[in-house]
Design an enzyme around this catalytic site. Structure first.
Site, short mmCIF file in Angstrom:
data_model
loop_
_atom_site.label_atom_id
_atom_site.label_comp_id
_atom_site.label_asym_id
_atom_site.label_seq_id
_atom_site.Cartn_x
_atom_site.Cartn_y
_atom_site.Cartn_z
CD GLU A 102 -2.87 -1.07 2.40
OE1 GLU A 102 -2.83 -0.05 3.13
OE2 GLU A 102 -3.67 -2.00 2.58
CD GLU B 263 -7.91 3.00 4.44
OE1 GLU B 263 -6.98 2.48 5.07
OE2 GLU B 263 -7.83 4.10 3.88
#
Length: 786
Positions: A617, A704
């Site tokens: 990421e 998220e």
């Protein structure tokens, strides 16, 4: 020192004492006139007079043989003294009268040449290097001595004396040579800052004795009244003994860095004035042409010397300016900044008011280390120019070192300082182009006001620096100094050093947060989040140490260690039958490091983990540092089979261009949009459109910050692929998370349907007990880190 060496030195010391006592005896008998009364004394004195130079030369030769350092200089001087002794013996034992030039004169003149060479060698051994002006000083002194000597001879002998030229050629040679040597020694005194060691004093007194004695003899010979003996020979005897003592003085351990100063101007100024005086006198009295020519040469040489002095002074001024200027940016450096700071402190009798800004670039070390110092230097130049455009003409900009700049704002309070700081940050917001590569640079600024925050300039700068670190830690970009912040900085420094020492020492701990498939409710991927087991403070959260690791260049090492730990756990899950992929956050230095893909490949091979089980990421900000180099690194990782995800999507540049140019597999929508999904229609519209955008680009999307069941349901309705948040499970150590993974995926494994898990039509919900277990770790503010 050995016993043999100590005994030898004691014998040499005793011999020098005997030599000095003999010289004193010789002087007493000569001055009192005992040699005229007693033939024995006369014979002894004649023997002593011939032996002084031979004995002194012997001591100088012993010094050259037995003691290291300056051997050639003392050997040359010893040879000259022996030559002087040979001339004296020839004169007293063979010639026995004063007459025309003879071999004795050759022996005496060789002494002066040898002494000149010896003095120069001694001086070169004590001074690092000579300026060209020093040689001109010697020439000015030599011409001046010659002019004065010829003028004095003309006054004694007479200009029209038929034997004047021959007398000048023979008798003036000795005092002229003495004066030349005295000028050389005086120059040595100046070069040594008029603080020479004892050896120079002894040589100077010796040559002064020669000069006085030779001048007296020259005058007496010119008038026809010279007779051997008398005070002159006593002076000669003492002058010949002193070099034996000079040779055995302690040699300085270090060479002098002082090669020239205002003191050395005494020699050229004195003789230039003397030459001008002779030229003026030439208008009233008749002087020999030789004197006029020598005086004119002295003045012309002194003029050349003055020109060189002017050049040296100008160069000194330039050097002084350069010493206060940063070579890279052209702005003031630390020294120049402190000088201006001291001036501001004293301005107005200490009643001045000014402000300091300390600015530090964020993540500059990553650019410097990854792209090279040349790119970093070019970027610093551009940054300095941008900062300058935001300042007032009276403000001083300085580069203190590295990527740290300081600004002194004259007559500015805290409000004015913040205005300037905001202008500086606005000037830095645009991209910087270095060799075709575009960079975005962020900065943190600390502010300290005089005299509110400190009454001493160095303390004020320190407190502005503390405020800058506070701005960097809090990510507020601008902070004013607050009393008590010093302790916080010391605490930060302690954390940094402890972390530096702790990397590689099994102090990092990983917690894992599930990424749930919204179609099936199964979980086949987790994100690794780092914690640090501090030796004394216990388990620290990421926001307590990661910002400092970023600032100090520790992120690259830390990321590799986290990656290794995550792959170890991934292998354990696969060995246990859980095919769980793991996601690890990358830092900017990794993205700019062309060798990073090879390191990842080596870790995957060593740990035995398939590349498809690893997801890396990256943030949008890191992507924009150098898109060309980043694309190359990510492309290499993608070719290996590693997946690439863009973290915190929507909070950075959110440019569609890099999604088209860079090899990206997954978008992670930032939680700032998801947490308002239930209450804010605009956030809902952004989430829904972003999901559609990702799918249209053949990307998977992860939401998220899912904290409610309603939010999870809406995301499923929008077609979002994966969800991550505290509603689905807080970050947990691997031993606590593993049972939850088995529980969530039990249908998938029991049906042996492979990685697909449960049928896509069913959205599995965990029980209330499961949710309570998942939420065992309380929610933390801020974004998840590695």
């Amino acid at each position: 020192m050995s016993v043999h060496t100590a005994r030898r030195l004691r014998l040499i010391g005793a011999g020098r004492v005997v030599l000095l006592m003999a010289a004193v005896f010789f002087a007493v008998t000569t001055l009192v006139g005992l040699r005229d009364v007693s033939s024995v004394v006369n014979q002894v004195d004649r023997w002593l007079g011939n032996s002084f130079s031979v004995a002194a030369g012997g001591f100088c030769m012993l010094r050259a043989i037995l003691v290291r350092g300056e051997r050639l200089a003392w050997a040359v001087l010893g040879s000259g003294l022996l030559s002087y002794g040979a001339g004296s013996i020839y004169f007293t034992e063979i010639m026995k009268h004063v007459g025309a030039p003879s071999p004795a004169d050759i022996g005496w003149l060789v002494f002066y040449v040898a002494t000149c060479v010896s003095v120069i060698l001694l001086l070169r051994g004590r001074v690092i290097r000579f300026h060209p002006s020093v040689w001109l000083d010697a020439l000015v002194g030599g011409l001046g001595v010659a002019a004065l000597a010829s003028g004095l001879a003309a006054a004694v002998i007479g200009v029209d004396n038929p034997v004047g030229l021959s007398v000048l050629g023979l008798n003036i040679a000795y005092p002229l040579a003495d004066l030349m040597l005295l000028v050389l020694v005086a120059s040595a005194f100046g070069l040594r800052g008029w603080h020479p060691e004892k050896a120079w004093w002894l040589l100077g007194v010796s040559l002064a004795g020669f000069a006085v004695a030779d001048t007296i003899v020259t005058g007496a010979m010119a008038s026809g009244t010279y007779a051997p003996g008398g005070p002159v020979e006593a002076l000669w005897g003492l002058a010949l003994v002193l070099p034996a003592y000079a040779a055995w003085q302690r040699t300085p351990r270090e060479m002098s860095e002082r090669v020239a100063g205002w003191e050395v101007l005494f020699i050229p100024v004195f003789f230039a004035v003397s030459a001008l005086t002779l030229l003026v006198l030439g208008a009233f009295i008749r002087l020999p042409p030789l004197t006029v020519v020598l005086a004119a040469g002295t003045v012309l040489t002194a003029i050349v010397r003055a020109g060189i002095t002017f050049t040296e002074v100008r160069q000194l001024a330039d050097s002084k300016m350069q010493a206060r200027t940063d070579e890279l940016t052209g702005f003031a450096n630390r020294r120049g900044f402190f000088e201006r700071l001291n001036e501001e402190e004293t301005r107005g009798g200490g009643a001045a008011r000014f402000t300091l800004l300390v600015l530090d670039l964020d993540r500059f070390k990553e650019i410097n280390d990854s792209l090279g110092h040349q790119v970093g230097d070019d970027l610093l130049k551009l940054v300095g120019r941008r900062i300058e455009t935001a300042l007032r003409p009276t403000d001083l900009l300085a580069r203190l070192g590295g990527d740290e700049f300081a600004v002194l704002l004259q007559d500015a309070d805290a409000t004015a300082a913040r205005t300037v700081a905001e202008r500086v940050l606005a000037a830095l917001d645009g991209p910087f182009d270095v060799d075709g590569v575009s960079f975005h640079v962020d900065a943190s600024i600390g502010v300290a006001v005089y005299p509110d925050h400190a009454v001493a300039g160095n303390v004020l700068l320190q407190r502005a620096d503390i405020a800058m670190y506070a701005a960097k830690a809090a990510r507020t970009r601008i902070e004013h100094y607050r009393p008590g912040a010093d302790l916080h900085i010391l605490d930060r420094l302690d954390v940094i050093e402890t972390l530096r020492a702790g990397l590689g020492q099994d102090q990092l701990r990983l917690h894992y947060q599930m990424k749930v498939d919204l179609r099936t409710g199964s979980c086949h991927a987790v994100e690794a989040l780092v914690r640090w087991e501090h030796p004394t403070r216990g388990l620290l959260q990421p926001n307590e140490f990661l910002p400092m690791a970023e600032h100090t260049g520790l992120m690259r090492t830390l990321t590799l260690e986290v990656l290794g730990l995550a792959l170890d756990q991934c292998r354990q899950w696969w060995d246990a039958g859980l095919q769980i992929g793991v996601a690890v956050n990358l830092s900017a230095p990794n993205l700019l490091d062309k060798g990073f893909p090879a390191e990842v490949g080596e870790l995957l091979t060593t740990k035995g983990v398939p590349p498809r089980a690893l997801e890396l990421e990256i943030t949008e900000t890191a992507l924009m540092l150098d898109r060309i180099r980043t694309a190359a690194v990510l492309g290499s990782l993608r070719e290996m089979g590693v997946r690439i995800a863009v973290d915190d999507y929507g909070t950075g540049y959110s440019s569609l261009a890099y999604l088209r140019e860079l090899p990206v597999d997954v978008l992670k929508l930032d939680k700032s949009f998801v947490i308002h999904l239930d209450s804010d229609p605009l956030s809902a519209a952004i989430v829904q459109s972003t999901v559609g955008l990702a799918h249209s680009l053949a990307l998977r999307i992860v939401a998220e910050g899912v904290e409610t069941e309603t939010a999870m349901g809406r995301l499923a309705d929008y077609g979002c692929d994966f969800a991550q948040g505290f509603y689905l499970g807080a970050p947990q150590p691997a031993d606590k998370l593993t049972p939850l993974l088995w529980h969530r995926n039990r249908r998938a494994y029991s049906s042996s349907s492979g990685e697909g898990g449960c049928p896509p039509s069913r959205l599995e919900r965990v029980t209330a007990a499961d949710l309570m277990a998942d939420r065992a770790e309380p929610a933390r503010a801020g974004r998840p880190w590695i």
